[in-house]
Design a protein around this motif. Structure first.
Motif, PDB file in Angstrom:
ATOM      1  N   HIS A  37      21.767 -16.235 -64.785  1.00  0.00           N
ATOM      2  CA  HIS A  37      22.580 -15.207 -65.435  1.00  0.00           C
ATOM      3  C   HIS A  37      21.877 -14.491 -66.576  1.00  0.00           C
ATOM      4  N   LEU A  38      20.751 -14.984 -67.029  1.00  0.00           N
ATOM      5  CA  LEU A  38      20.055 -14.380 -68.165  1.00  0.00           C
ATOM      6  C   LEU A  38      19.041 -13.340 -67.674  1.00  0.00           C
ATOM      7  N   GLU A  39      18.997 -12.188 -68.321  1.00  0.00           N
ATOM      8  CA  GLU A  39      17.998 -11.177 -67.986  1.00  0.00           C
ATOM      9  C   GLU A  39      16.649 -11.586 -68.581  1.00  0.00           C
ATOM     10  N   TYR A  43      10.052 -19.230 -69.502  1.00  0.00           N
ATOM     11  CA  TYR A  43       9.892 -20.572 -68.943  1.00  0.00           C
ATOM     12  C   TYR A  43      10.685 -21.592 -69.767  1.00  0.00           C
ATOM     13  N   GLU A  44      10.575 -21.492 -71.078  1.00  0.00           N
ATOM     14  CA  GLU A  44      11.288 -22.424 -71.958  1.00  0.00           C
ATOM     15  C   GLU A  44      12.797 -22.322 -71.753  1.00  0.00           C
ATOM     16  N   GLY A  49      17.650 -25.531 -68.672  1.00  0.00           N
ATOM     17  CA  GLY A  49      18.730 -25.756 -67.717  1.00  0.00           C
ATOM     18  C   GLY A  49      19.986 -24.956 -68.014  1.00  0.00           C
ATOM     19  N   THR A  50      19.931 -24.050 -68.965  1.00  0.00           N
ATOM     20  CA  THR A  50      21.145 -23.326 -69.363  1.00  0.00           C
ATOM     21  C   THR A  50      21.231 -21.909 -68.798  1.00  0.00           C
ATOM     22  N   GLY A  92      16.745 -31.193 -62.636  1.00  0.00           N
ATOM     23  CA  GLY A  92      17.445 -30.103 -63.305  1.00  0.00           C
ATOM     24  C   GLY A  92      17.748 -29.014 -62.291  1.00  0.00           C
ATOM     25  N   THR A  93      18.709 -28.165 -62.616  1.00  0.00           N
ATOM     26  CA  THR A  93      19.112 -27.116 -61.682  1.00  0.00           C
ATOM     27  C   THR A  93      17.965 -26.156 -61.366  1.00  0.00           C
TER      28      THR A  93
END
Length: 178
Positions: A37-39, A43-44, A49-50, A92-93
């Protein structure tokens, strides 16, 4: 030459990229992040995982030299499609198994393959690979591109990526470039 693209998440993109750069008919491989969901994630951020992103490789290929079915056959051999949000020690996802298509035909090929492998109980456990349209793709940072090629003696590359490349070479010898 006409090319098509498909984007695959099979765990750490270093490993997946290390295999596909050696596949005859694959004309370009780019490590990146997708379906979060983030544009423009970093990498960090993805590792946190958010963001919902997956570590992926975007493949360009010449369908006159290799079919999508053959690309996906390689995909299902070089990673475990039965572990949710995990490949080996990577969890992790962002390490989930995924096929991110750009055409309805690609979706049909992926769905048909998964249905057949599930019916044949090929893996002994349910396949958890998600098949979704590619969304919110962003290329990984430059230092991730061609990582295995540039860092073959790095510990993770030696322990995880190199065995996947070797498995590909042995299982799909006819598909190895040059």
């Amino acid at each position: 030459m006409t090319t098509e693209t498909i984007t695959l998440g099979g765990g750490c993109f270093w490993c997946t990229e290390a295999v596909y750069v050696k596949v005859r008919g694959v004309t370009d491989v780019e490590s990146g992040y997708s379906n979060g969901h983030l544009e423009r994630p970093s990498y960090e951020q993805v590792c946190s995982g958010t963001t919902g992103h997956n570590e992926v490789v975007k493949l360009s290929y010449d369908p006159a030299q290799i079919t999508l079915t053959e690309i996906l056959e390689i995909f299902f051999v070089i990673h475990d499609p039965t572990t949710l949000n995990r490949q080996g020690n990577d969890s992790g996802t962002q390490y989930r198994s995924g096929i991110y298509y750009s055409t309805p035909e690609q979706k049909d090929v992926a769905d048909d393959m998964i249905r057949q492998m599930s019916q044949d109980k090929l893996f002994g456990r349910p396949i958890v690979t998600e098949v979704l349209p590619l969304s919110n793709y962003w290329p990984a940072e430059d230092y991730h591109q061609d990582f295995f090629e540039k860092n073959p003696y790095q510990g993770y590359c030696m322990a995880v990526a190199a065995p996947k490349v070797e498995k590909f070479r042995k299982t799909f010898a006819s598909h190895v470039k040059g």
